[in-house]
Design a protein around this motif. Structure first.
Motif, PDB file in Angstrom:
ATOM      1  N   ARG A 196     160.848 -18.459  83.053  1.00  0.00           N
ATOM      2  CA  ARG A 196     159.730 -19.378  83.299  1.00  0.00           C
ATOM      3  C   ARG A 196     158.422 -18.614  83.527  1.00  0.00           C
ATOM      4  O   ARG A 196     157.347 -19.003  83.040  1.00  0.00           O
ATOM      5  CB  ARG A 196     160.038 -20.271  84.518  1.00  0.00           C
ATOM      6  CG  ARG A 196     160.954 -21.444  84.189  1.00  0.00           C
ATOM      7  CD  ARG A 196     160.953 -22.457  85.325  1.00  0.00           C
ATOM      8  NE  ARG A 196     161.458 -21.894  86.567  1.00  0.00           N
ATOM      9  CZ  ARG A 196     162.755 -21.921  86.918  1.00  0.00           C
ATOM     10  NH1 ARG A 196     163.653 -22.498  86.116  1.00  0.00           N
ATOM     11  NH2 ARG A 196     163.141 -21.408  88.066  1.00  0.00           N
ATOM     12  N   GLU A 197     158.497 -17.531  84.271  1.00  0.00           N
ATOM     13  CA  GLU A 197     157.304 -16.728  84.530  1.00  0.00           C
ATOM     14  C   GLU A 197     156.748 -16.117  83.244  1.00  0.00           C
ATOM     15  O   GLU A 197     155.545 -16.091  83.014  1.00  0.00           O
ATOM     16  CB  GLU A 197     157.643 -15.621  85.530  1.00  0.00           C
ATOM     17  CG  GLU A 197     156.428 -14.793  85.947  1.00  0.00           C
ATOM     18  CD  GLU A 197     156.775 -13.752  87.007  1.00  0.00           C
ATOM     19  OE1 GLU A 197     155.912 -12.922  87.312  1.00  0.00           O
ATOM     20  OE2 GLU A 197     157.919 -13.768  87.506  1.00  0.00           O
ATOM     21  N   ARG A 198     157.675 -15.675  82.357  1.00  0.00           N
ATOM     22  CA  ARG A 198     157.248 -15.096  81.081  1.00  0.00           C
ATOM     23  C   ARG A 198     156.562 -16.142  80.212  1.00  0.00           C
ATOM     24  O   ARG A 198     155.535 -15.882  79.577  1.00  0.00           O
ATOM     25  CB  ARG A 198     158.478 -14.526  80.351  1.00  0.00           C
ATOM     26  CG  ARG A 198     158.120 -13.773  79.058  1.00  0.00           C
ATOM     27  CD  ARG A 198     159.389 -13.330  78.351  1.00  0.00           C
ATOM     28  NE  ARG A 198     160.144 -14.485  77.879  1.00  0.00           N
ATOM     29  CZ  ARG A 198     159.855 -15.172  76.773  1.00  0.00           C
ATOM     30  NH1 ARG A 198     158.808 -14.831  76.023  1.00  0.00           N
ATOM     31  NH2 ARG A 198     160.587 -16.203  76.403  1.00  0.00           N
ATOM     32  N   ILE A 199     157.103 -17.348  80.223  1.00  0.00           N
ATOM     33  CA  ILE A 199     156.518 -18.431  79.422  1.00  0.00           C
ATOM     34  C   ILE A 199     155.135 -18.804  79.948  1.00  0.00           C
ATOM     35  O   ILE A 199     154.198 -19.028  79.174  1.00  0.00           O
ATOM     36  CB  ILE A 199     157.459 -19.656  79.436  1.00  0.00           C
ATOM     37  CG1 ILE A 199     158.748 -19.342  78.654  1.00  0.00           C
ATOM     38  CG2 ILE A 199     156.757 -20.877  78.836  1.00  0.00           C
ATOM     39  CD1 ILE A 199     159.794 -20.431  78.753  1.00  0.00           C
ATOM     40  N   GLU A 200     154.973 -18.857  81.268  1.00  0.00           N
ATOM     41  CA  GLU A 200     153.677 -19.178  81.851  1.00  0.00           C
ATOM     42  C   GLU A 200     152.630 -18.122  81.499  1.00  0.00           C
ATOM     43  O   GLU A 200     151.466 -18.447  81.199  1.00  0.00           O
ATOM     44  CB  GLU A 200     153.803 -19.305  83.373  1.00  0.00           C
ATOM     45  CG  GLU A 200     154.556 -20.552  83.814  1.00  0.00           C
ATOM     46  CD  GLU A 200     154.774 -20.582  85.313  1.00  0.00           C
ATOM     47  OE1 GLU A 200     154.365 -19.586  85.989  1.00  0.00           O
ATOM     48  OE2 GLU A 200     155.353 -21.558  85.810  1.00  0.00           O
TER      49      GLU A 200
ATOM     50  N   CYS B 179     152.679 -16.207  78.823  1.00  0.00           N
ATOM     51  CA  CYS B 179     152.361 -16.362  77.400  1.00  0.00           C
ATOM     52  C   CYS B 179     151.417 -17.529  77.172  1.00  0.00           C
ATOM     53  O   CYS B 179     150.453 -17.437  76.388  1.00  0.00           O
ATOM     54  CB  CYS B 179     153.650 -16.570  76.598  1.00  0.00           C
ATOM     55  SG  CYS B 179     154.669 -15.073  76.454  1.00  0.00           S
ATOM     56  N   ASP B 180     151.663 -18.643  77.877  1.00  0.00           N
ATOM     57  CA  ASP B 180     150.781 -19.806  77.743  1.00  0.00           C
ATOM     58  C   ASP B 180     149.356 -19.474  78.195  1.00  0.00           C
ATOM     59  O   ASP B 180     148.370 -19.895  77.562  1.00  0.00           O
ATOM     60  CB  ASP B 180     151.333 -20.980  78.563  1.00  0.00           C
ATOM     61  CG  ASP B 180     152.578 -21.584  77.936  1.00  0.00           C
ATOM     62  OD1 ASP B 180     152.812 -21.310  76.736  1.00  0.00           O
ATOM     63  OD2 ASP B 180     153.302 -22.305  78.633  1.00  0.00           O
ATOM     64  N   ALA B 181     149.244 -18.720  79.304  1.00  0.00           N
ATOM     65  CA  ALA B 181     147.923 -18.348  79.808  1.00  0.00           C
ATOM     66  C   ALA B 181     147.184 -17.458  78.809  1.00  0.00           C
ATOM     67  O   ALA B 181     145.975 -17.598  78.583  1.00  0.00           O
ATOM     68  CB  ALA B 181     148.072 -17.633  81.156  1.00  0.00           C
TER      69      ALA B 181
ATOM     70  N   LEU C 293     147.641 -17.397  75.561  1.00  0.00           N
ATOM     71  CA  LEU C 293     147.271 -18.221  74.415  1.00  0.00           C
ATOM     72  C   LEU C 293     146.033 -19.063  74.711  1.00  0.00           C
ATOM     73  O   LEU C 293     145.176 -19.258  73.846  1.00  0.00           O
ATOM     74  CB  LEU C 293     148.442 -19.124  74.012  1.00  0.00           C
ATOM     75  CG  LEU C 293     149.628 -18.417  73.333  1.00  0.00           C
ATOM     76  CD1 LEU C 293     150.790 -19.389  73.149  1.00  0.00           C
ATOM     77  CD2 LEU C 293     149.206 -17.859  71.974  1.00  0.00           C
ATOM     78  N   ARG C 294     145.938 -19.555  75.935  1.00  0.00           N
ATOM     79  CA  ARG C 294     144.770 -20.359  76.301  1.00  0.00           C
ATOM     80  C   ARG C 294     143.492 -19.524  76.271  1.00  0.00           C
ATOM     81  O   ARG C 294     142.409 -20.034  75.970  1.00  0.00           O
ATOM     82  CB  ARG C 294     144.958 -20.971  77.700  1.00  0.00           C
ATOM     83  CG  ARG C 294     145.917 -22.155  77.730  1.00  0.00           C
ATOM     84  CD  ARG C 294     145.812 -22.904  79.034  1.00  0.00           C
ATOM     85  NE  ARG C 294     146.201 -22.103  80.172  1.00  0.00           N
ATOM     86  CZ  ARG C 294     147.461 -22.024  80.630  1.00  0.00           C
ATOM     87  NH1 ARG C 294     148.416 -22.718  80.016  1.00  0.00           N
ATOM     88  NH2 ARG C 294     147.748 -21.281  81.667  1.00  0.00           N
ATOM     89  N   ARG C 295     143.615 -18.230  76.573  1.00  0.00           N
ATOM     90  CA  ARG C 295     142.433 -17.371  76.582  1.00  0.00           C
ATOM     91  C   ARG C 295     141.937 -17.065  75.168  1.00  0.00           C
ATOM     92  O   ARG C 295     140.744 -16.897  74.951  1.00  0.00           O
ATOM     93  CB  ARG C 295     142.735 -16.059  77.317  1.00  0.00           C
ATOM     94  CG  ARG C 295     142.795 -16.199  78.826  1.00  0.00           C
ATOM     95  CD  ARG C 295     142.701 -14.839  79.499  1.00  0.00           C
ATOM     96  NE  ARG C 295     143.792 -13.951  79.115  1.00  0.00           N
ATOM     97  CZ  ARG C 295     144.962 -13.895  79.755  1.00  0.00           C
ATOM     98  NH1 ARG C 295     145.196 -14.683  80.814  1.00  0.00           N
ATOM     99  NH2 ARG C 295     145.895 -13.070  79.353  1.00  0.00           N
TER     100      ARG C 295
ATOM    101  N   VAL D 225     142.667 -18.915  72.358  1.00  0.00           N
ATOM    102  CA  VAL D 225     142.632 -20.055  71.450  1.00  0.00           C
ATOM    103  C   VAL D 225     141.204 -20.258  70.937  1.00  0.00           C
ATOM    104  O   VAL D 225     140.225 -20.098  71.665  1.00  0.00           O
ATOM    105  CB  VAL D 225     143.136 -21.339  72.143  1.00  0.00           C
ATOM    106  CG1 VAL D 225     142.185 -21.790  73.230  1.00  0.00           C
ATOM    107  CG2 VAL D 225     143.332 -22.459  71.114  1.00  0.00           C
TER     108      VAL D 225
END
Length: 382
Positions: free
Chosen positions: A14-18, A20-22, A24-26, A28
């Motif tokens: 879960r921490e790794r996914i969060e 990665c999402d952060a 990607l948001r930077r 995008v």
């Protein structure tokens, strides 16, 4: 409570996914705003609404560019262009940096007139250009800006050599004020007759601008390229001499050098300048008068040395140190000013040297004038 191995793995995932999402948001890509056609058409039309040839509302360009300058040019083409216009004129819609309001207005008006097929000559270009030059201005060489095309047009009216006209257009002449066009026209004419390389033209432009600054009646009539080049080299030597004197002055005054640099002069002798006007009976020319003035600037000292063909500029060190002062006797009439004598005065107010052109001694008439000055200022003549 102790966490199992499976729970720890799930938490790590879960921490790794969060993370990665952060990330990607930077990175995008933000949504691009559409081109601002409304502002472009408004800016192009401003001040020229009565001269448009097409309805602003009918402009629906298929452009992806969001550059306001390119959009403004496209809008100007839509509003005014019935005929092709050279890039030198179109440039004003893209970049007007460094130009005053009046100049921007003039260049846009010239574009509008040319694009609509009007007479640029009648629209105001006649203030500077002939009809032949206006035609050349509207058909410039590739890659020239407005000012370069302007001066290329003038050069082409004097010379059939396109390469010579292009060299002149790319020289410093293209950066001189149009208010001085009559003088610089003569310079263009000179270089059309006396072919020179671009570097030589630029060097001579600096010299000619200085000559024009010192004498607004300065003319190239009767001058040759070799003679002008020789005078330019002498001017460069004078500049070097002035810089040496200024460096000497700064060393002498040390920490106060910056305040002294404001007027670039040394204090000199406390004696005042002097003027004498002969009686109408004795005067040999209308408005004749004699002036003795102190030379307290590096430029004045070097110019005196150059004009009188002697070495008085080497006395700068004595002047700066207060060990001597240099004075110039000049005869002024209605039409001209002539340098007659250069005088060195020591701190005890004694005139220890009096020399004329090429270090000659004073003539009797000059000596009489100097004696009047010496008497008025309590100076002892040797």
């Amino acid at each position: 409570m102790k966490r199992s191995m499976i729970q720890r793995r799930q938490d790590a995932e879960r921490e790794r996914i969060e993370l990665c999402d952060a990330a990607l948001r930077r990175v995008v890509r933000r949504a691009r705003l559409p081109p601002d056609f409304g502002t472009a058409i408004e800016e192009a039309e401003r001040g020229f609404s009565g001269e448009v040839v097409r309805d602003p509302q009918s402009w629906h360009p298929q452009m992806k560019s969001r550059d306001p300058a390119r959009l403004r040019l496209a809008a100007a083409r839509h509003l005014f262009a019935l005929y092709p216009v050279p890039a030198a004129l179109e440039r004003i819609w893209i970049d007007d940096a460094g130009l005053g309001t009046d100049e921007v207005r003039l260049r846009r008006q010239w574009y509008v007139t040319a694009a609509r097929g009007g007479s640029l000559y009648k629209a105001g270009a006649s203030n500077w250009l002939t009809r032949k030059e206006v035609h050349a201005f509207l058909h410039p060489s590739a890659g020239l800006g407005f000012d370069e095309a302007f001066w290329e047009a003038i050069a082409r009216s004097y010379a059939d050599d396109a390469a010579a006209a292009l060299r002149i257009a790319r020289s410093k002449i293209a950066r001189v004020p149009r208010g001085e066009i009559e003088f610089w026209r003569s310079v263009v004419r000179f270089f059309c007759v006396n072919a020179a390389q671009l570097e030589t033209i630029d060097d001579l432009c600096d010299f000619l601008a200085e000559c024009r600054r010192r004498d607004t009646d300065y003319s190239l009539e009767g001058r040759t390229l070799p003679a002008l080049t020789r005078r330019m080299h002498e001017w460069h030597h004078d500049i070097a001499a002035i810089e040496r004197i200024e460096a000497m002055r700064r060393r002498v005054h040390g920490r106060n050098a910056h305040s002294w640099a404001a007027d670039a002069a040394w204090s000199g002798s406390p004696l005042a300048d002097w003027e004498w006007v002969p009686s109408s009976k004795d005067a040999k020319a209308k408005g004749e008068r004699f002036v003795v003035r102190q030379l307290k600037r590096a430029e004045d000292l070097v110019m005196e040395s150059r004009a009188m063909r002697h070495c008085v500029s080497t006395y700068a060190g004595k002047c700066i140190a207060g060990k001597a002062s240099i004075w110039s006797l000049r005869r002024c009439t209605k039409d001209r000013i002539d340098r007659l004598l250069t005088i060195e005065v020591d701190p005890q107010h004694r005139a220890i040297q009096v020399r004329g052109l090429g270090n000659r001694l004073a003539h009797e008439e000059e000596r009489n004038v100097i004696e009047r000055w010496a008497k008025a200022r309590a100076i002892t003549l040797r």
